[in-house]
Design an enzyme around this catalytic site. Sequence first.
Site, PDB file in Angstrom:
ATOM      1  N   SER A 182       9.936  28.097 -60.059  1.00 22.55           N
ATOM      2  CA  SER A 182      10.258  28.723 -58.763  1.00 22.55           C
ATOM      3  C   SER A 182      10.234  30.245 -58.868  1.00 22.55           C
ATOM      4  O   SER A 182      10.668  30.940 -57.959  1.00 22.55           O
ATOM      5  CB  SER A 182      11.624  28.248 -58.261  1.00 22.55           C
ATOM      6  OG  SER A 182      12.618  28.522 -59.222  1.00 22.55           O
TER       7      SER A 182
ATOM      8  N   ASN B 123      22.875  25.436 -60.316  1.00 20.87           N
ATOM      9  CA  ASN B 123      23.016  24.825 -58.985  1.00 20.87           C
ATOM     10  C   ASN B 123      23.939  25.635 -58.072  1.00 20.87           C
ATOM     11  O   ASN B 123      23.664  25.786 -56.880  1.00 20.87           O
ATOM     12  CB  ASN B 123      23.520  23.383 -59.105  1.00 20.87           C
ATOM     13  CG  ASN B 123      22.549  22.499 -59.867  1.00 20.87           C
ATOM     14  OD1 ASN B 123      21.421  22.922 -60.151  1.00 20.87           O
ATOM     15  ND2 ASN B 123      22.976  21.296 -60.207  1.00 20.87           N
TER      16      ASN B 123
ATOM     17  N   THR C 252       6.694  32.394 -10.434  1.00 16.67           N
ATOM     18  CA  THR C 252       7.117  31.048 -10.822  1.00 16.67           C
ATOM     19  C   THR C 252       5.838  30.218 -10.804  1.00 16.67           C
ATOM     20  O   THR C 252       4.964  30.428  -9.951  1.00 16.67           O
ATOM     21  CB  THR C 252       8.168  30.446  -9.863  1.00 16.67           C
ATOM     22  OG1 THR C 252       7.591  30.355  -8.568  1.00 16.67           O
ATOM     23  CG2 THR C 252       9.428  31.293  -9.774  1.00 16.67           C
ATOM     24  N   HIS C 253       5.723  29.345 -11.772  1.00 15.07           N
ATOM     25  CA  HIS C 253       4.491  28.545 -11.929  1.00 15.07           C
ATOM     26  C   HIS C 253       3.258  29.446 -12.069  1.00 15.07           C
ATOM     27  O   HIS C 253       2.165  29.068 -11.628  1.00 15.07           O
ATOM     28  CB  HIS C 253       4.295  27.582 -10.745  1.00 15.07           C
ATOM     29  CG  HIS C 253       5.536  26.869 -10.349  1.00 15.07           C
ATOM     30  ND1 HIS C 253       5.962  25.699 -10.960  1.00 15.07           N
ATOM     31  CD2 HIS C 253       6.487  27.182  -9.431  1.00 15.07           C
ATOM     32  CE1 HIS C 253       7.112  25.318 -10.407  1.00 15.07           C
ATOM     33  NE2 HIS C 253       7.454  26.194  -9.485  1.00 15.07           N
TER      34      HIS C 253
ATOM     35  N   SER D 140     -14.354  44.530 -31.334  1.00 14.66           N
ATOM     36  CA  SER D 140     -15.223  43.389 -31.625  1.00 14.66           C
ATOM     37  C   SER D 140     -16.434  43.877 -32.407  1.00 14.66           C
ATOM     38  O   SER D 140     -16.911  44.989 -32.194  1.00 14.66           O
ATOM     39  CB  SER D 140     -15.667  42.756 -30.307  1.00 14.66           C
ATOM     40  OG  SER D 140     -16.869  42.022 -30.485  1.00 14.66           O
TER      41      SER D 140
ATOM     42  N   LYS E 222     -14.942  46.033 -26.268  1.00 13.12           N
ATOM     43  CA  LYS E 222     -13.700  45.278 -26.425  1.00 13.12           C
ATOM     44  C   LYS E 222     -12.556  46.071 -27.031  1.00 13.12           C
ATOM     45  O   LYS E 222     -12.751  46.913 -27.901  1.00 13.12           O
ATOM     46  CB  LYS E 222     -13.954  44.050 -27.306  1.00 13.12           C
ATOM     47  CG  LYS E 222     -14.882  43.044 -26.668  1.00 13.12           C
ATOM     48  CD  LYS E 222     -14.185  42.223 -25.613  1.00 13.12           C
ATOM     49  CE  LYS E 222     -13.522  41.061 -26.301  1.00 13.12           C
ATOM     50  NZ  LYS E 222     -12.760  40.270 -25.364  1.00 13.12           N
TER      51      LYS E 222
ATOM     52  N   GLU F 150      -1.544  38.356 -30.389  1.00 13.57           N
ATOM     53  CA  GLU F 150      -2.004  36.976 -30.591  1.00 13.57           C
ATOM     54  C   GLU F 150      -1.535  36.428 -31.932  1.00 13.57           C
ATOM     55  O   GLU F 150      -1.166  35.255 -32.045  1.00 13.57           O
ATOM     56  CB  GLU F 150      -3.530  36.917 -30.492  1.00 13.57           C
ATOM     57  CG  GLU F 150      -4.023  37.164 -29.076  1.00 13.57           C
ATOM     58  CD  GLU F 150      -5.514  37.455 -28.994  1.00 13.57           C
ATOM     59  OE1 GLU F 150      -6.071  37.346 -27.905  1.00 13.57           O
ATOM     60  OE2 GLU F 150      -6.125  37.808 -30.019  1.00 13.57           O
TER      61      GLU F 150
ATOM     62  N   TYR G 167      23.192  18.054 -56.022  1.00  8.00           N
ATOM     63  CA  TYR G 167      21.951  18.820 -56.153  1.00  8.00           C
ATOM     64  C   TYR G 167      20.778  17.911 -56.491  1.00  8.00           C
ATOM     65  O   TYR G 167      20.870  17.024 -57.341  1.00  8.00           O
ATOM     66  CB  TYR G 167      22.085  19.893 -57.247  1.00  8.00           C
ATOM     67  CG  TYR G 167      20.821  20.732 -57.385  1.00  8.00           C
ATOM     68  CD1 TYR G 167      20.616  21.845 -56.588  1.00  8.00           C
ATOM     69  CD2 TYR G 167      19.810  20.368 -58.273  1.00  8.00           C
ATOM     70  CE1 TYR G 167      19.446  22.591 -56.682  1.00  8.00           C
ATOM     71  CE2 TYR G 167      18.636  21.104 -58.375  1.00  8.00           C
ATOM     72  CZ  TYR G 167      18.461  22.214 -57.568  1.00  8.00           C
ATOM     73  OH  TYR G 167      17.299  22.948 -57.655  1.00  8.00           O
TER      74      TYR G 167
ATOM     75  N   GLN H 248      15.088  23.076 -54.118  1.00  6.13           N
ATOM     76  CA  GLN H 248      14.369  24.297 -54.484  1.00  6.13           C
ATOM     77  C   GLN H 248      13.400  24.724 -53.376  1.00  6.13           C
ATOM     78  O   GLN H 248      13.096  25.902 -53.223  1.00  6.13           O
ATOM     79  CB  GLN H 248      13.604  24.067 -55.789  1.00  6.13           C
ATOM     80  CG  GLN H 248      12.787  25.245 -56.243  1.00  6.13           C
ATOM     81  CD  GLN H 248      12.313  25.078 -57.678  1.00  6.13           C
ATOM     82  OE1 GLN H 248      13.111  25.098 -58.612  1.00  6.13           O
ATOM     83  NE2 GLN H 248      11.024  24.881 -57.864  1.00  6.13           N
TER      84      GLN H 248
HETATM   85  N1  ARG Z   1      15.263  26.753 -59.198  1.00  2.74           N
HETATM   86  C1  ARG Z   1      16.266  25.861 -58.717  1.00  2.74           C
HETATM   87  C2  ARG Z   1      16.402  25.968 -57.196  1.00  2.74           C
HETATM   88  O1  ARG Z   1      15.896  26.872 -56.649  1.00  2.74           O
HETATM   89  C3  ARG Z   1      17.587  26.158 -59.308  1.00  2.74           C
HETATM   90  C4  ARG Z   1      17.703  25.598 -60.654  1.00  2.74           C
HETATM   91  C5  ARG Z   1      18.419  24.330 -60.672  1.00  2.74           C
HETATM   92  N2  ARG Z   1      17.601  23.453 -61.388  1.00  2.74           N
HETATM   93  C6  ARG Z   1      17.976  22.268 -61.829  1.00  2.74           C
HETATM   94  N3  ARG Z   1      17.101  21.579 -62.441  1.00  2.74           N
HETATM   95  N4  ARG Z   1      19.158  21.785 -61.621  1.00  2.74           N
HETATM   96  O2  ARG Z   1      17.001  25.142 -56.575  1.00  2.74           O
END
Ligand code: ARG
Length: 456
Positions: A23, A110, A155-156, A277, A283, A290, A317, A322
């Site tokens: 991550s 965690n 409206t509309h 363009s 243009k 957009e 967890y 993640q």
């Molecule tokens: N990278 C993990 C997350 O973003 C946090 C680490 C916890 N990883 C785990 N294997 N318990 O949630």
Amino acid sequence: MAKLWGGRFEKETNQAVEAFSASMSLDQRMWHADIIGSIAHVRMLGMKGIIPPQDSSEIIAGLQIVRNRIAKGELQFDPNAEDVHSEIERFLTEEIGPVAGKLHTGRSRNDQVVTDVRLYMRAEIDGLDAMLSDMMGWIVEAAPQYVETMLPGLTHTQHAQPVSLAHHLLAYFWMFERDRDRLRDSRKRMNRLPLGSAALAGTGFPLDRQMVAKELGFEAVIPNSLDAVSDRDWIIEFLSAAATIMTHLSRLCEELIWWSSPDLGFVECDDTVTTGSSIMPQKKNPDVAELIRGRVGKVVGDLTGMLVTMKSLPLAYNRDLQEDKSYLFDALDTVKSCLEMSYLMLSTAQFRPQQMKDSLSGDFSNATDLADYLARKGMPFRQAHSVVGHVVRWCIEQELHLEDLSVAQLRAFSELIDEDAPQYLQHIAVMRARTSEGGTAPSAVLEQIEKAKAVL
Ligand code: ARG
């Protein structure tokens, strides 16, 4: 690369698995929050005697050095590392040696990761609040000069009744104010401390979570460790607020796109925010508007993705969690850039009052006022509505504008019509007549501007 959890494993992780589960690219941006959180945690560990106070001081000093060295660009994150938490621990170990290993006492990634995200997002929400305030500030500043500027209210998408441009712009002011309110509200629930919950069940170390909460500016400690590590409601709430902001910006952009079309010409977007363009030399396209309109889909998708991720996820967890950061940060970055662009577009736009006014001529957006006139003379409104319907139909057949009819022409439809009737049918009079609180009459709009100023 050495793992924080390598001891139990005989074989190296498959490299593709490593890349799949890392991550780092997502959580790198939280490095500062991670260090701040660690400093508070380790200070508390030292004060409570969970680790020797001297070790605590050494780790804090080391974390401060790491923080400065990252800020200066002296330390580079390994893009292939597992996550920002392990990278910072690696830096710390390189800086102060094995004592760094005491930092993670009574803590799990965690509870660490959600502490980081909450800290990081708290600051980002304050930034978004400021960006919304800037938009609102521009509207309040611009509004007074457009109080008497009329354009067709729809409206509309059909001409309904004329409204003042100030009134129209101020409608967005109140949307943005509610957006700020929603963000503040989500911040409130975000501002609670998960740290100290460890992996899921708490820890036997005599932590002082209140102390950590205080140092980090959290309003309270989350009372249930299972909930603390697995709750992402606050992310869903933020994403919902973000998606709502995007719908507001998208509506604004839709109007700018449409208003800037040569058919209407109500506004000219500045050269600096438009594009040309490659084939059609004439243009000038509102691409930025957009793109903002187009990016709503991303943020709504982020909200949907997060909701789906949470559905049926058992406590506590799970690695699914993640993914929260990919949705959250995508939404955050999108909203930030779209707010920046919207401000640029709005604050450089040239409004065209004459075009707005011209578009009202012969549009029958004054028809309600003829019905109101008859009703004030005693005719039941339903009957007045029908009489004016006939007037409108006749005007269309004769190619006449309602506001140009003579008293004689009007009287052919009702004896109740007097000399004063035509003056009520001028568009400016129609707009000025809507004096009810929150209405479009200049008097009401000026009061509204005062209310808006008070909010800012
Ligand atoms: N990278 C993990 C997350 O973003 C946090 C680490 C916890 N990883 C785990 N294997 N318990 O949630």
